[in-house]
Scaffold this motif. Structure first.
Motif, PDB file in Angstrom:
ATOM      1  N   MET A 194      16.527   4.327   9.802  1.00 59.09           N
ATOM      2  CA  MET A 194      17.225   3.076   9.500  1.00 59.09           C
ATOM      3  C   MET A 194      16.221   1.926   9.361  1.00 59.09           C
ATOM      4  O   MET A 194      16.417   0.833   9.887  1.00 59.09           O
ATOM      5  CB  MET A 194      18.262   2.781  10.596  1.00 59.09           C
ATOM      6  CG  MET A 194      19.320   3.859  10.740  1.00 59.09           C
ATOM      7  SD  MET A 194      20.364   3.693  12.217  1.00 59.09           S
ATOM      8  CE  MET A 194      21.263   2.208  11.853  1.00 59.09           C
ATOM      9  N   SER A 195      15.139   2.194   8.644  1.00 64.95           N
ATOM     10  CA  SER A 195      14.015   1.253   8.592  1.00 64.95           C
ATOM     11  C   SER A 195      14.363  -0.088   7.961  1.00 64.95           C
ATOM     12  O   SER A 195      13.667  -1.072   8.198  1.00 64.95           O
ATOM     13  CB  SER A 195      12.823   1.884   7.878  1.00 64.95           C
ATOM     14  OG  SER A 195      13.184   2.280   6.569  1.00 64.95           O
ATOM     15  N   ALA A 196      15.446  -0.159   7.201  1.00 59.43           N
ATOM     16  CA  ALA A 196      15.847  -1.445   6.617  1.00 59.43           C
ATOM     17  C   ALA A 196      16.166  -2.476   7.704  1.00 59.43           C
ATOM     18  O   ALA A 196      16.071  -3.679   7.465  1.00 59.43           O
ATOM     19  CB  ALA A 196      17.059  -1.250   5.709  1.00 59.43           C
TER      20      ALA A 196
ATOM     21  N   ILE B 199      14.436  -3.102  10.330  1.00 60.72           N
ATOM     22  CA  ILE B 199      13.240  -3.679  10.956  1.00 60.72           C
ATOM     23  C   ILE B 199      12.191  -4.070   9.914  1.00 60.72           C
ATOM     24  O   ILE B 199      11.036  -4.287  10.260  1.00 60.72           O
ATOM     25  CB  ILE B 199      12.633  -2.720  12.026  1.00 60.72           C
ATOM     26  CG1 ILE B 199      12.556  -1.274  11.542  1.00 60.72           C
ATOM     27  CG2 ILE B 199      13.429  -2.748  13.286  1.00 60.72           C
ATOM     28  CD1 ILE B 199      11.323  -0.961  10.860  1.00 60.72           C
ATOM     29  N   GLN B 200      12.608  -4.205   8.672  1.00 56.15           N
ATOM     30  CA  GLN B 200      11.684  -4.624   7.614  1.00 56.15           C
ATOM     31  C   GLN B 200      12.241  -5.843   6.891  1.00 56.15           C
ATOM     32  O   GLN B 200      13.436  -6.109   6.925  1.00 56.15           O
ATOM     33  CB  GLN B 200      11.472  -3.491   6.604  1.00 56.15           C
ATOM     34  CG  GLN B 200      10.767  -2.298   7.189  1.00 56.15           C
ATOM     35  CD  GLN B 200      10.672  -1.146   6.203  1.00 56.15           C
ATOM     36  OE1 GLN B 200      11.353  -1.139   5.185  1.00 56.15           O
ATOM     37  NE2 GLN B 200       9.834  -0.179   6.505  1.00 56.15           N
ATOM     38  N   GLY B 201      11.359  -6.556   6.208  1.00 59.50           N
ATOM     39  CA  GLY B 201      11.769  -7.689   5.387  1.00 59.50           C
ATOM     40  C   GLY B 201      12.522  -8.751   6.160  1.00 59.50           C
ATOM     41  O   GLY B 201      12.087  -9.222   7.210  1.00 59.50           O
ATOM     42  N   GLY B 202      13.709  -9.121   5.646  1.00 53.98           N
ATOM     43  CA  GLY B 202      14.519 -10.161   6.265  1.00 53.98           C
ATOM     44  C   GLY B 202      14.973  -9.822   7.669  1.00 53.98           C
ATOM     45  O   GLY B 202      15.205 -10.714   8.491  1.00 53.98           O
ATOM     46  N   SER B 203      15.096  -8.538   7.968  1.00 53.86           N
ATOM     47  CA  SER B 203      15.504  -8.130   9.313  1.00 53.86           C
ATOM     48  C   SER B 203      14.476  -8.543  10.359  1.00 53.86           C
ATOM     49  O   SER B 203      14.827  -8.838  11.505  1.00 53.86           O
ATOM     50  CB  SER B 203      15.712  -6.616   9.362  1.00 53.86           C
ATOM     51  OG  SER B 203      16.747  -6.238   8.490  1.00 53.86           O
ATOM     52  N   THR B 204      13.203  -8.581   9.982  1.00 52.85           N
ATOM     53  CA  THR B 204      12.159  -9.009  10.906  1.00 52.85           C
ATOM     54  C   THR B 204      12.375 -10.473  11.299  1.00 52.85           C
ATOM     55  O   THR B 204      12.157 -10.849  12.451  1.00 52.85           O
ATOM     56  CB  THR B 204      10.768  -8.833  10.277  1.00 52.85           C
ATOM     57  OG1 THR B 204      10.625  -7.472   9.872  1.00 52.85           O
ATOM     58  CG2 THR B 204       9.666  -9.171  11.255  1.00 52.85           C
ATOM     59  N   TYR B 205      12.834 -11.284  10.348  1.00 58.42           N
ATOM     60  CA  TYR B 205      13.132 -12.681  10.657  1.00 58.42           C
ATOM     61  C   TYR B 205      14.267 -12.772  11.677  1.00 58.42           C
ATOM     62  O   TYR B 205      14.220 -13.593  12.592  1.00 58.42           O
ATOM     63  CB  TYR B 205      13.515 -13.453   9.390  1.00 58.42           C
ATOM     64  CG  TYR B 205      12.389 -13.642   8.430  1.00 58.42           C
ATOM     65  CD1 TYR B 205      11.310 -14.461   8.742  1.00 58.42           C
ATOM     66  CD2 TYR B 205      12.389 -13.002   7.197  1.00 58.42           C
ATOM     67  CE1 TYR B 205      10.265 -14.641   7.860  1.00 58.42           C
ATOM     68  CE2 TYR B 205      11.347 -13.168   6.307  1.00 58.42           C
ATOM     69  CZ  TYR B 205      10.287 -13.991   6.639  1.00 58.42           C
ATOM     70  OH  TYR B 205       9.254 -14.157   5.758  1.00 58.42           O
TER      71      TYR B 205
ATOM     72  N   ALA C 277      16.458  -0.922  17.215  1.00 59.13           N
ATOM     73  CA  ALA C 277      16.681  -2.363  17.032  1.00 59.13           C
ATOM     74  C   ALA C 277      18.155  -2.701  17.258  1.00 59.13           C
ATOM     75  O   ALA C 277      18.477  -3.714  17.894  1.00 59.13           O
ATOM     76  CB  ALA C 277      16.231  -2.805  15.648  1.00 59.13           C
ATOM     77  N   LEU C 278      19.058  -1.862  16.760  1.00 55.19           N
ATOM     78  CA  LEU C 278      20.491  -2.094  16.987  1.00 55.19           C
ATOM     79  C   LEU C 278      20.829  -2.049  18.481  1.00 55.19           C
ATOM     80  O   LEU C 278      21.596  -2.871  18.981  1.00 55.19           O
ATOM     81  CB  LEU C 278      21.321  -1.028  16.254  1.00 55.19           C
ATOM     82  CG  LEU C 278      21.557  -1.226  14.769  1.00 55.19           C
ATOM     83  CD1 LEU C 278      22.362  -0.062  14.203  1.00 55.19           C
ATOM     84  CD2 LEU C 278      22.260  -2.547  14.492  1.00 55.19           C
TER      85      LEU C 278
END
Length: 194
Positions: free
Chosen positions: A120-122, A124-130, A175-176
């Motif tokens: 489920m790498s989406a 913890i990447q890109g906008g999720s990191t913000y 992360a969830l």
């Protein structure tokens, strides 16, 4: 150059080895041991400290809150190198307390590490990191209040540890789980103040 931290046991090893010969270990020594470019391991380090018995000491949750706020802010703005003021880096604990906390956390670390993997790498990447950095900043702001609610800082520490591990292992499911633990910890604090 030190090898990359890939799990919780690596982080505990680095923390344990950072104690100096004088019987004290400073945050500066720990940051140096984990590297100043790795936000995941630094967040994990703070989470481990906040989740450990050390967070029951007066002033530790507030100090960790300052540290978390600095990590989260720098993660949000995508800084390449991590920076902390010298007065924070000079904060220290007795080597024995650090070794005790690491020893107590080791069995849990072995168990947790078996479950980590990229998924489920989406998340913890890109906008999720913000979004992760924003939630961590909110945790940091609430940490001083957690000194007044027994064991609530431990819950925040678990959430921060999970966020750090999620960033290191690219585990979106973790992360969830961290978001859920954060919500529960905040709920406990809000309930105690009502």
């Amino acid at each position: 150059m030190a090898s990359e931290i890939t799990n919780l046991q690596d982080m505990l090893d680095r923390i344990n080895q950072s104690a100096d010969d004088e019987g004290r270990v400073s945050l500066g020594q720990i940051v140096e041991s984990v590297g100043d470019r790795s936000f995941g391991p630094l967040l994990l380090m703070v989470g481990v400290i906040a989740a450990s018995p050390i967070s029951g000491m007066p002033g530790v949750p507030t100090t960790m809150g300052i540290f978390i706020l600095l990590i989260a802010g720098q993660l949000f703005f995508r800084r390449e190198h991590f920076w902390l003021p010298k007065w924070v880096l000079r904060r220290s604990l007795a080597k024995e307390k650090v070794h005790t906390a690491v020893r107590l956390l080791r069995p849990s670390a072995r168990f947790i590490d078996r479950w980590l993997r990229p998924r489920m790498s989406a998340l913890i990447q890109g906008g999720s990191t913000y979004f992760i950095s924003f939630v961590c900043a909110v945790i940091a702001i609430v940490m001083p209040m957690m000194e007044l609610v027994p064991f609530s800082a431990h819950g925040a520490g678990v959430a921060l540890t999970a966020f750090g591990l999620a960033l290191i292992s690219r585990d979106g499911l973790l992360a969830l789980i961290a978001f859920a633990v954060t919500a529960v910890s905040f709920g406990v604090v809000i309930y105690q103040f009502n």
